[in-house]
Enzyme design. Structure first.
Site, PDB file in Angstrom:
ATOM      1  N   GLU A 313      20.753 -54.027 -97.550  1.00  0.00           N
ATOM      2  CA  GLU A 313      19.596 -54.890 -97.277  1.00  0.00           C
ATOM      3  C   GLU A 313      19.223 -55.464 -98.774  1.00  0.00           C
ATOM      4  O   GLU A 313      17.921 -55.302 -99.092  1.00  0.00           O
ATOM      5  CB  GLU A 313      18.416 -53.984 -96.703  1.00  0.00           C
ATOM      6  CG  GLU A 313      19.145 -53.619 -95.168  1.00  0.00           C
ATOM      7  CD  GLU A 313      17.764 -53.091 -94.561  1.00  0.00           C
ATOM      8  OE1 GLU A 313      16.847 -52.343 -95.085  1.00  0.00           O
ATOM      9  OE2 GLU A 313      17.723 -53.037 -93.396  1.00  0.00           O
ATOM     10  N   ASP A 392      19.883 -49.133 -85.964  1.00  0.00           N
ATOM     11  CA  ASP A 392      18.672 -48.845 -86.686  1.00  0.00           C
ATOM     12  C   ASP A 392      17.359 -48.498 -85.926  1.00  0.00           C
ATOM     13  O   ASP A 392      16.597 -49.093 -85.787  1.00  0.00           O
ATOM     14  CB  ASP A 392      18.234 -50.210 -87.452  1.00  0.00           C
ATOM     15  CG  ASP A 392      17.350 -50.219 -88.555  1.00  0.00           C
ATOM     16  OD1 ASP A 392      16.903 -48.943 -88.922  1.00  0.00           O
ATOM     17  OD2 ASP A 392      16.903 -51.140 -89.252  1.00  0.00           O
ATOM     18  N   GLU A 420       8.651 -47.062 -86.080  1.00  0.00           N
ATOM     19  CA  GLU A 420       8.920 -48.052 -86.610  1.00  0.00           C
ATOM     20  C   GLU A 420       8.916 -48.958 -85.447  1.00  0.00           C
ATOM     21  O   GLU A 420       8.431 -50.001 -85.127  1.00  0.00           O
ATOM     22  CB  GLU A 420      10.053 -48.454 -87.553  1.00  0.00           C
ATOM     23  CG  GLU A 420      10.417 -49.869 -87.905  1.00  0.00           C
ATOM     24  CD  GLU A 420      11.515 -50.116 -88.950  1.00  0.00           C
ATOM     25  OE1 GLU A 420      11.902 -48.762 -89.472  1.00  0.00           O
ATOM     26  OE2 GLU A 420      11.811 -50.951 -89.381  1.00  0.00           O
TER      27      GLU A 420
HETATM   28  O1  GCW Z   1      14.836 -49.936 -90.210  1.00  0.00           O
HETATM   29  C1  GCW Z   1      14.955 -50.646 -91.570  1.00  0.00           C
HETATM   30  C2  GCW Z   1      13.538 -50.814 -92.148  1.00  0.00           C
HETATM   31  C3  GCW Z   1      13.546 -51.187 -93.622  1.00  0.00           C
HETATM   32  C4  GCW Z   1      14.280 -49.843 -94.051  1.00  0.00           C
HETATM   33  C5  GCW Z   1      15.431 -49.827 -93.663  1.00  0.00           C
HETATM   34  C6  GCW Z   1      16.130 -48.682 -94.450  1.00  0.00           C
HETATM   35  C7  GCW Z   1      13.353 -48.916 -96.273  1.00  0.00           C
HETATM   36  O2  GCW Z   1      13.173 -52.016 -91.371  1.00  0.00           O
HETATM   37  O3  GCW Z   1      12.157 -51.201 -93.841  1.00  0.00           O
HETATM   38  O4  GCW Z   1      14.077 -49.901 -95.663  1.00  0.00           O
HETATM   39  O5  GCW Z   1      15.630 -49.597 -92.328  1.00  0.00           O
HETATM   40  O6  GCW Z   1      16.341 -47.798 -93.556  1.00  0.00           O
HETATM   41  O7  GCW Z   1      16.681 -48.514 -95.566  1.00  0.00           O
END
Ligand code: GCW
Length: 849
Positions: A313, A392, A420
């Site tokens: 990311e 995720d 989240e």
């Molecule tokens: O789920 C995603 C989140 C990000 C997060 C990433 C991760 C810290 O939306 O905010 O970043 O995973 O786990 O690295």
């Protein structure tokens, strides 16, 4: 008559005192599960008075030993109203004796420590010494003594017998760590309970009371490590100025045996080290990490280690130099090893610029594809930290196949306590049953009986370390996680980290008793609500393993069904007019199922054996496909969404049955959140059902979808100062449209005439409550003002882009309104800032109360 012994006045007074004790004492939730509430059951109190000695002797002199002693005194004072007397050697009377094996052996030479106790395990044993009863809390190390003390106190809080103890407990795995995604500026990534307890304005906060109290909560569950900054790490968190600040946090944690961990940015050698490279094989980079680690240990001798997110990311990683994740992990791991430190290297690596048109690409494959080939290349103090599922933290995912794909590498499972994708602590969602499914899932990594929990603990392939990590993101909110019922997730995480064999039911009941007391109705009701809540959330959000259908681009909260499609993030569900679901089969899809060992791979590959609850995770199916349940896919989507809303409505009723049995503060806070949840669950239901109806063209067999006879769309009302607009995405408004104020003076009015039969009704106004303004709403019936309110909520959680959409849709219900045919129903509003008092619809339902 016995009653005649009481004067009537005294009787009234006694009654008042006892009701006061139960119902109206305000509780903030700050004490979480460590309330040590006074034991009011007289027989249990008598029993504890008898079995608990009056004296405590603590043989250790360390800070951790002192914490254990202080905690015991605090707990006993709270529960029994007695202050234990501190002695330094065994007295000539009964005593509680705290110490490590070596210390106990010196004081009680006849004591035999059990042979099979592991590091951090403990032993609670009642023995007789010189005719006195001695309750020994002992362990191989001082951490175990602390955990044993907390366990004794938990037993007492749960009102379990303690008179003749002979119990030993070992942690299931050595790694039991919390991650906080706090940023140095005081915000928290995916934090829903206020700002950071650790950071503000680029620095560690001056007052670390919250940090100390947090460490105590964590220690009470046996958690032994905590990282305090975002995995999207600011490199400055470890520059020399900040190392001194980090040392203060380590100091706050130390009395509770919680080691400090820090997330690092892999680009640090360049960004803070003055080098022109961060190539892990460059000798200057190696030297940077060696010196950095030495400097940290000079300030923090018991530093735990690093957590690292790389090549993920947008975070920098070894790929910049054509190096591997093993090169990256080892270069920071080697200097740590000299100090017994460890590095958690995150398995969450995937390409977020993937080509969505390529049906063979699959984000779910990424972790395994990246790490499986490196098995055996990581040093033994490197732990690969792997999210529970391959995508995720979605509401339903299969277990990550990578847990079964590493045989020579230590692992930790990463669970997300902060909700989240699960309602962000606005919705009730107890995650323990979801985590249990993954932890208990048999991956058949070496024949049968290789559940995920055993794999990550290193029990299957003989790794010396491994375990469990949880992203908690508590914040400055007094009750730590925002929702009064959300701390069950932190509690449950800790209990499972210690013992993943515990059942969800046991954890829910324990937490409820510790948090709300022992009234059987309270315990039953709250546990039931918790245990139903994840499946309920799944029901009204994302069905059949398709993912959450959540808006995945920004805030991950409300519905936004197409947001997953047409972009590189890879959370595709491939929903269109023909069908939905990701084809991950070997036969015709991405081949992901082959990452599992048989028979798991076969079970997912074949539609005959793939479980309904994950069928859209593995297969692309037409809407009229018939599930194992006998329902068509589309009817399942409709039914589950309507059921989900009904279940949330039931939560409200269940909670209301506890009025007077739960303190007022937490009662009211929870009720308000549950009522909000009903409205937002309806928004979810309607968004998903409208969307699926439009895509499939198949009507709901029960005629509920797109058929709301009691609903009056705002766009059909008589408008003054308002305009009609298209809500984006369209499915997040009933009929795709809503109204917003356009008048120059910011005033608006929307009205219609009631055409139904006379009677008592509830009037619900579905509107959008943005963060960029506080609009005013007044509701009039036949010219009489029946309610007014402010759109002053901060939805979903204080820091979102503020538009009328699935995140901000909210409901205000006015109960018990008498309506007569032709009554005018009018909403007068005043816009504020960027919030133009938007309205979606009004719904008129027969009165519920
Ligand atoms: O789920 C995603 C989140 C990000 C997060 C990433 C991760 C810290 O939306 O905010 O970043 O995973 O786990 O690295």
């Amino acid at each position: 008559m016995k009653i005649s012994h009481f004067s009537p006045g005294l009787f009234v007074l006694l009654l008042t005192i006892s009701t006061f004790a139960v119902s109206s004492r305000a509780e903030t939730g700050y004490d979480a599960w460590l309330r040590y509430e006074k034991i009011d059951d007289a027989s249990i109190q008598r029993d504890y008075d008898k079995s608990l000695p009056a004296v405590v002797v603590t043989l250790g002199r360390t800070e951790v030993a002192q914490s254990a002693q202080n905690e015991l005194i605090r707990g006993v004072r709270g529960m029994l109203g007695r202050t234990l007397r501190i002695e330094t050697a065994l007295p000539d009377e009964n005593a509680v004796l705290l110490g490590t094996f070596d210390e106990i052996k010196k004081a009680v030479p006849t004591f035999n420590a059990p042979a099979d106790l592991k590091e951090d395990g403990f032993y609670l044993k009642t023995v007789s010494v010189a005719g006195h009863r001695v309750l020994i809390i002992t362990a191989p190390n001082e951490h175990g003594v602390l955990y044993g003390t907390f366990t004794l106190l938990r037993k007492m809080s749960l009102q379990e017998p303690i008179s003749m103890l002979d119990e030993m407990e070992n942690p299931y795995a050595p790694v039991r760590i919390i991650n906080q995604w706090d940023n140095p500026n005081g915000t928290i990534e995916r934090g829903y309970a206020g700002r950071s307890i650790f950071w503000e304005d680029g620095h560690v906060v001056k007052d670390l009371k919250r940090a100390r109290d947090y460490a105590r909560l964590l220690a009470s569950l046996g958690i032994n490590g905590c990282s305090i900054n975002n995995v999207n790490a600011d490199p400055h968190a470890i520059d020399s100025e900040h190392v001194a600040e980090l040392a203060r946090v380590a100091e706050a944690f130390r009395p509770w045996g919680v080691k400090l961990f820090v997330c690092i940015n892999f680009g640090s050698p360049k960004s803070i080290g003055g080098l022109d490279t961060f190539d892990p094989l460059d000798p200057r980079v190696i030297d940077f990490w060696n010196k950095k680690v030495d400097a940290i240990y000079a300030a923090i001798p018991d530093f735990g280690g690093f957590i690292m997110k790389a090549d993920s990311e947008g975070e920098l990683g070894p790929s910049a130099y054509g190096r591997t994740h093993a090169d990256a992990a080892n270069v920071v791991g080697r200097p740590l090893k000299a100090h017994s430190g460890i590095v958690f290297y995150r398995g969450f690596v995937y390409n977020h610029h993937a080509d969505w048109r390529n049906l063979k690409l699959d984000r779910a494959r990424a972790a395994y594809d990246n790490f499986h080939q490196l098995d055996g290349k990581f040093d033994d103090n490197v732990i690969i930290q792997i999210k529970n599922g391959p995508i995720d933290f979605q509401v339903r995912e299969p277990a990550s196949p990578l847990f079964g794909g590493l045989e020579k590498t230590a692992m930790a499972i990463e669970l997300q306590i902060t909700q989240e994708y699960l309602g962000q602590q606005r919705h009730l969602c107890f995650e323990v049953p979801m985590w249990k499914e993954t932890l208990d899932f048999d991956l058949h990594a070496r024949g049968a009986n290789t559940p995920v929990k055993a794999l990550v603990a290193g029990k299957v392939f003989g790794q010396p370390t491994g375990g469990i990590a949880g992203v908690a993101n508590v914040g400055l909110d007094t009750n730590w996680l925002g929702h009064p019922l959300a701390m069950a997730n932190l509690y449950g995480f800790g209990r499972l980290a210690w013992n993943p064999d515990l059942s969800s039911e046991q954890i829910a009941r324990e937490w409820t008793k510790l948090t709300f007391g022992h009234d059987p109705q309270v315990v039953r009701t709250i546990s039931d609500m918790q245990l139903d809540s994840w499946r309920t959330y799944e029901n009204y959000t994302g069905p059949l393993g398709v993912g959450g259908l959540t808006d995945i681009i920004e805030v991950h909260y409300g519905p936004g069904i197409k947001s997953s499609e047409g972009n590189g993030w890879g959370q595709w569900h491939r929903g269109d007019t023909h069908g939905i679901g990701m084809d991950r089969t070997v036969a015709t899809g991405t081949g992901y199922t082959a990452q599992y060992h048989p028979p798991v791979s076969d079970r997912y590959e074949s539609l005959k054996t793939c479980p309904d609850e994950l069928v859209l995770f593995f297969h692309h199916l037409p809407y009229d496909y018939v599930l194992h349940s006998g329902k068509t896919l589309i009817q399942h989507v409709y039914d589950s969404h309507y059921e989900g809303v009904e279940q949330v409505q039931k939560f409200v009723e269940q909670w209301e049955s506890l009025k007077g049995k739960v303190d007022e503060q937490r009662y009211n806070e929870t009720l308000a959140l549950l009522e909000y949840q009903v409205g937002h669950a309806m928004e979810w239901r309607d968004a998903v059902c409208q969307w699926f109806f439009k895509m499939s063209g198949i009507p709901d067999q029960y005629h509920r979808v797109n058929n709301d006879p009691n609903r009056i769309e705002a766009e059909s009302m008589k408008l003054d100062g308002y305009e009609i607009f298209d809500v984006k995405p369209w499915e997040t408004a009933s009929g795709g449209k809503a109204i917003r104020i356009v008048s120059a003076d910011g005033h608006g009015s929307a009205s219609f005439n009631y055409t139904g039969k006379p009677g008592w009704f509830d009037l619900a106004v579905q509107y959008y409550d943005q963060t960029n303004g506080v609009s005013q709403y007044k509701l009039f019936v036949a010219g009489q003002k029946v309610d007014q309110w402010l759109a002053d909520d901060l939805l979903p959680s204080r820091n979102v882009p503020s538009l009328p959409n699935g995140h901000t849709s909210t409901r205000h219900t006015v109960h018990g309104i008498a309506l007569r045919p032709n009554d005018e129903i009018r909403i007068d509003t005043i816009a504020d800032g960027g919030e133009k008092a938007p309205i979606d619809y009004v719904e008129i339902e027969p009165a519920s109360h």
